[in-house]
Design a protein around this motif. Sequence first.
Motif, PDB file in Angstrom:
ATOM      1  N   LEU A  12       0.858  -1.177   0.000  1.00  0.00           N
ATOM      2  CA  LEU A  12       0.000   0.000   0.000  1.00  0.00           C
ATOM      3  C   LEU A  12       0.903   1.238   0.000  1.00  0.00           C
ATOM      4  CD1 LEU A  12      -2.783   1.420   0.395  1.00  0.00           C
ATOM      5  CD2 LEU A  12      -2.416   1.133   2.860  1.00  0.00           C
ATOM      6  N   VAL A  13       0.619   2.176  -0.896  1.00  0.00           N
ATOM      7  CA  VAL A  13       1.393   3.412  -0.961  1.00  0.00           C
ATOM      8  C   VAL A  13       0.425   4.572  -0.742  1.00  0.00           C
ATOM      9  CG1 VAL A  13       2.912   4.862  -2.343  1.00  0.00           C
ATOM     10  CG2 VAL A  13       3.014   2.368  -2.585  1.00  0.00           C
ATOM     11  N   VAL A  14       0.698   5.367   0.281  1.00  0.00           N
ATOM     12  CA  VAL A  14      -0.118   6.547   0.581  1.00  0.00           C
ATOM     13  C   VAL A  14       0.811   7.763   0.583  1.00  0.00           C
ATOM     14  CG1 VAL A  14      -1.670   7.657   2.233  1.00  0.00           C
ATOM     15  CG2 VAL A  14      -1.723   5.168   1.970  1.00  0.00           C
ATOM     16  N   ASP A  15       0.561   8.660  -0.354  1.00  0.00           N
ATOM     17  CA  ASP A  15       1.381   9.872  -0.483  1.00  0.00           C
ATOM     18  C   ASP A  15       2.873   9.541  -0.565  1.00  0.00           C
ATOM     19  OD1 ASP A  15      -0.980  11.360  -0.291  1.00  0.00           O
ATOM     20  OD2 ASP A  15      -0.810  11.488   1.888  1.00  0.00           O
ATOM     21  N   GLY A  16       3.204   8.458  -1.249  1.00  0.00           N
ATOM     22  CA  GLY A  16       4.600   8.059  -1.426  1.00  0.00           C
ATOM     23  C   GLY A  16       5.159   7.205  -0.293  1.00  0.00           C
ATOM     24  N   GLU A  17       4.448   7.100   0.822  1.00  0.00           N
ATOM     25  CA  GLU A  17       4.902   6.263   1.943  1.00  0.00           C
ATOM     26  C   GLU A  17       4.413   4.836   1.734  1.00  0.00           C
ATOM     27  OE1 GLU A  17       4.761   6.050   6.835  1.00  0.00           O
ATOM     28  OE2 GLU A  17       3.810   7.734   5.808  1.00  0.00           O
ATOM     29  N   ARG A  18       5.333   3.894   1.839  1.00  0.00           N
ATOM     30  CA  ARG A  18       5.019   2.479   1.589  1.00  0.00           C
ATOM     31  C   ARG A  18       4.664   1.751   2.883  1.00  0.00           C
ATOM     32  NH1 ARG A  18       6.913   0.413  -3.222  1.00  0.00           N
ATOM     33  NH2 ARG A  18       7.385  -1.597  -2.271  1.00  0.00           N
ATOM     34  N   PHE A  19       3.612   0.935   2.799  1.00  0.00           N
ATOM     35  CA  PHE A  19       3.205   0.059   3.894  1.00  0.00           C
ATOM     36  C   PHE A  19       3.178  -1.357   3.321  1.00  0.00           C
ATOM     37  CE2 PHE A  19       1.374   4.218   4.611  1.00  0.00           C
ATOM     38  CZ  PHE A  19       1.738   4.482   5.920  1.00  0.00           C
ATOM     39  N   GLU A  20       4.074  -2.189   3.813  1.00  0.00           N
ATOM     40  CA  GLU A  20       4.220  -3.544   3.275  1.00  0.00           C
ATOM     41  C   GLU A  20       3.041  -4.426   3.680  1.00  0.00           C
ATOM     42  OE1 GLU A  20       6.564  -4.145   1.100  1.00  0.00           O
ATOM     43  OE2 GLU A  20       7.458  -2.184   1.415  1.00  0.00           O
ATOM     44  N   LYS A  21       2.829  -5.495   2.925  1.00  0.00           N
ATOM     45  CA  LYS A  21       1.697  -6.401   3.176  1.00  0.00           C
ATOM     46  C   LYS A  21       1.731  -6.975   4.592  1.00  0.00           C
ATOM     47  CE  LYS A  21       4.165  -9.933   0.644  1.00  0.00           C
ATOM     48  NZ  LYS A  21       4.625  -9.709  -0.700  1.00  0.00           N
ATOM     49  N   GLU A  22       2.928  -7.095   5.176  1.00  0.00           N
ATOM     50  CA  GLU A  22       3.044  -7.604   6.542  1.00  0.00           C
ATOM     51  C   GLU A  22       2.568  -6.590   7.579  1.00  0.00           C
ATOM     52  OE1 GLU A  22       5.841  -9.720   3.869  1.00  0.00           O
ATOM     53  OE2 GLU A  22       5.556  -7.590   4.285  1.00  0.00           O
ATOM     54  N   ASP A  23       2.432  -5.327   7.171  1.00  0.00           N
ATOM     55  CA  ASP A  23       2.001  -4.265   8.080  1.00  0.00           C
ATOM     56  C   ASP A  23       0.507  -3.974   7.990  1.00  0.00           C
ATOM     57  OD1 ASP A  23       4.689  -3.881   8.830  1.00  0.00           O
ATOM     58  OD2 ASP A  23       5.011  -2.539   7.124  1.00  0.00           O
TER      59      ASP A  23
END
Length: 146
Positions: free
Chosen positions: A45-56
Motif C-alpha cells: 500500500l502506498v499513501v502519499d509516497g509512503e510504503r506500507f508492506e503487506k506484513e504491516d
Amino acid sequence: MEKEVIQSVGFRNTQEHGEVTGFQLKIRLPYYRGVFLSQLRPGTLVVDGERFEKEDIVWCLGGGEYTYEEMKQDWHTHWAVTEPAVLKVKKPGGLAQGYHDIEYGFCFTSSYMPPIMQDHLDPDVELFIYMPEFGHHVNKRRLLIV
C-alpha cells in the motif's frame, strides 16, 4: 459499493483508547466469484509516497482480522464479492486531514488457470494487459480525510 476498487466510504483514521494509532480503507473484490484468503496475493500500500508492506496491513473480513501470514494458511474464510474488505494500517498519529493519493494492488490465484501463468504475478506491478481472471490491477485513488 462503488465501482472503484478503493472505496471512498470507510477511509479514516483509527483510534485505540482515544489515541490515533493508524488509518483504514475499504476495498472491494473486482471478481464475480469471490476468493478464499489463501488465494490472495496482497501488495504494498502506498499513501502519499509512503510504503506500507503487506506484513504491516491487517485485513478485516466477516468479523475476523487477518495478518498476511494468517491469510496464507486460511482456506476456510471466503471473501464474497458483495463484502468490502477493511485494511487497517498502524501509523502513529494516523494521516493528516486533507487529500491523500492511494495506490494499492492485489491479485489472487485461480484453480482453472495454469500455474505457469500465475507464478510471476506481482501485485505491485501493473501488467501491460488487464487480467481480471486474477483480479490483478494496481488501483489508484485520491481520497479525503476530514
